[in-house]
Write a protein that holds these residues in place. Structure first.
Motif, PDB file in Angstrom:
ATOM      1  N   UNK A 164       1.188  -0.949  -0.592  1.00  0.00           N
ATOM      2  CA  UNK A 164      -0.253   0.086  -0.342  1.00  0.00           C
ATOM      3  C   UNK A 164       0.805   1.695   0.368  1.00  0.00           C
ATOM      4  N   UNK A 165       0.807   2.103  -0.925  1.00  0.00           N
ATOM      5  CA  UNK A 165       1.193   3.304  -0.769  1.00  0.00           C
ATOM      6  C   UNK A 165       0.621   4.222  -1.047  1.00  0.00           C
ATOM      7  N   UNK A 166       1.499   5.540  -0.623  1.00  0.00           N
ATOM      8  CA  UNK A 166       0.301   7.107  -0.048  1.00  0.00           C
ATOM      9  C   UNK A 166       0.981   7.922  -0.678  1.00  0.00           C
ATOM     10  N   UNK A 167       0.428   8.751  -1.838  1.00  0.00           N
ATOM     11  CA  UNK A 167       0.677   9.512  -1.610  1.00  0.00           C
ATOM     12  C   UNK A 167       0.291  10.985  -1.555  1.00  0.00           C
ATOM     13  N   UNK A 168       0.448  12.146  -1.881  1.00  0.00           N
ATOM     14  CA  UNK A 168       0.003  13.179  -1.205  1.00  0.00           C
ATOM     15  C   UNK A 168       0.671  14.293  -1.764  1.00  0.00           C
TER      16      UNK A 168
END
Length: 402
Positions: A164-168
């Motif tokens: 799971x990768x989070x991008x902001x």
């Protein structure tokens, strides 16, 4: 000397052009890319040791008795991990570039596919070295590649898991937050690369969020936006979050990618109203199915891996992109595409196929699609992009009438 990218390995259909020694060297390079030997222990001696040449290091113990015996090159294929010091492949390299190549999931999946194919074609004709028994050399090569495949398989069992990768991304005083599931690549299906989020999509999403208007993403009226080769859906999700009134269609072809894409859309859009305006659809560029009304914006990131792809994409975009209106102010829809620049391997220079596909053709009718503008983007920091990417090109493609 740069490390060998697995994607630059010799095509298996052309094995007849490479000697057993060449292929053995390729297998050795793969082994020492993914399982480098430990550094040798320092020797505490009072006299300097001359540095041996490659031929001298590989010369058999009895070679000094008969200097006429040449080094066949097969020694490099059977030398043990303890004897090999890594200088031939990785000498004078920045360790970060080797680490990036080793961590690249696409290169690793290609290496496994290449090794598997080599085992199946081990008996194909290859030029032999007259000094070495070809049957013995072929047997040693088979033992080497089967043991290497076993090591990869063991690693797959231990490490293949979803991430799971989070991008902001900053956007006009606020932020766009996206969560994606990157599924493990399939070793049996080389077309499953869309299960991963690639550097081009990350860079493109950042640019879209930083300046949506420069890509025609404005809230003046509800837009229809299409993404080609959406993969994990990063661009589509970013656009849907930027423009709550837009209708977004994220497309791909591979069934496993579409399943992962749909899951990512559900993760980022929980409300039924949001799920209705951003959907995942199957799309074959060579034979595009109807997708409803024409699209104002078409997006794509890192989707060209064969010269034919650019031509398919041109035909597909010509069918789905909104054409110019009756008034002079309506120039029609726009296609935005980002591709990486690769200077080695089988994908070298693939960006030029886009220039060729959208070049002026005397047989084309107007209006026709053409490259309106290109922008160069430098390679980003560590952790973004594949090891063989030296930069990126962003294309703005639209309709022209003359």
């Amino acid at each position: 000397m740069a490390p060998r990218n697995p994607t630059s390995l010799p095509p298996l259909r052309r094995l007849s052009e490479y000697s057993l020694a060449n292929i053995s060297g390729c297998v050795r390079d793969i082994r020492h890319l993914y399982w480098p030997p430990p550094p040798p222990l320092p020797l505490k001696l009072s006299v300097p040791i001359p540095k041996l040449t490659r031929a001298a290091r590989l010369r058999p113990p009895h070679a000094h008795m008969d200097d006429k015996i040449p080094d066949s090159g097969y020694a490099s294929a059977v030398v043990s991990d303890d004897e090999w010091d890594g200088e031939e492949v990785f000498e004078d390299l920045d360790s970060n570039s080797v680490d990036a190549l080793r961590a690249d999931p696409f290169e690793r999946a290609f290496a496994i596919k290449w090794i598997t194919g080599l085992i199946a074609r081990i008996d194909d004709p290859m030029p032999d070295d007259s000094v070495v028994d070809p049957d013995e050399a072929r047997e040693l090569l088979l033992e080497d590649v089967t043991s290497l495949l076993a090591r990869f398989s063991h690693r797959e069992e231990e490490e293949d898991y979803a991430l799971t990768r989070s991008f902001t991304f900053p956007s006009h005083g606020t932020t766009v937050h996206i969560e994606l599931n990157d599924a493990p690549l399939s070793n049996s299906d080389h077309t499953s690369v869309g299960l991963q989020s690639w550097g081009s999509a990350i860079i493109f999403a950042e640019r879209l969020c930083a300046n949506p208007a420069s890509f025609g993403l404005t809230a003046t009226h509800p837009l229809r936006v299409l993404e080609l080769g959406a993969g994990t859906g990063l661009l589509s999700i970013a656009v849907a979050k930027l423009l709550p009134r837009a209708t977004v269609v994220a497309t791909d072809y591979h069934p496993a990618i579409l399943a992962n894409l749909a899951a990512n859309l559900r993760t980022n859009f929980c409300l039924p109203t949001d799920q209705a305006r951003i959907t995942a659809r199957e799309l074959d560029w060579a034979h595009p199915a109807p997708l409803g009304a024409p699209f104002d914006i078409v997006l794509a990131a890192d989707v060209v891996y064969h010269p034919e792809h650019a031509r398919w994409i041109r035909g597909c975009v010509a069918r789905v992109l909104r054409r110019p209106g009756s008034g002079p102010a309506d120039e029609g829809g726009v296609f935005h595409l980002i591709v990486p620049l690769r200077l080695s391997g089988r994908n070298e220079g693939m960006d030029r196929t886009i220039d060729e596909a959208f070049a002026c053709d005397a047989h084309q009718k107007f209006p026709r699609l053409a490259v309106l503008e290109t922008t160069s983007v430098e390679r980003q920091g560590a952790g973004v992009g594949r090891a063989d990417e030296t930069g990126y090109r962003v294309f703005r493609i639209g309709w022209v009438s003359s």
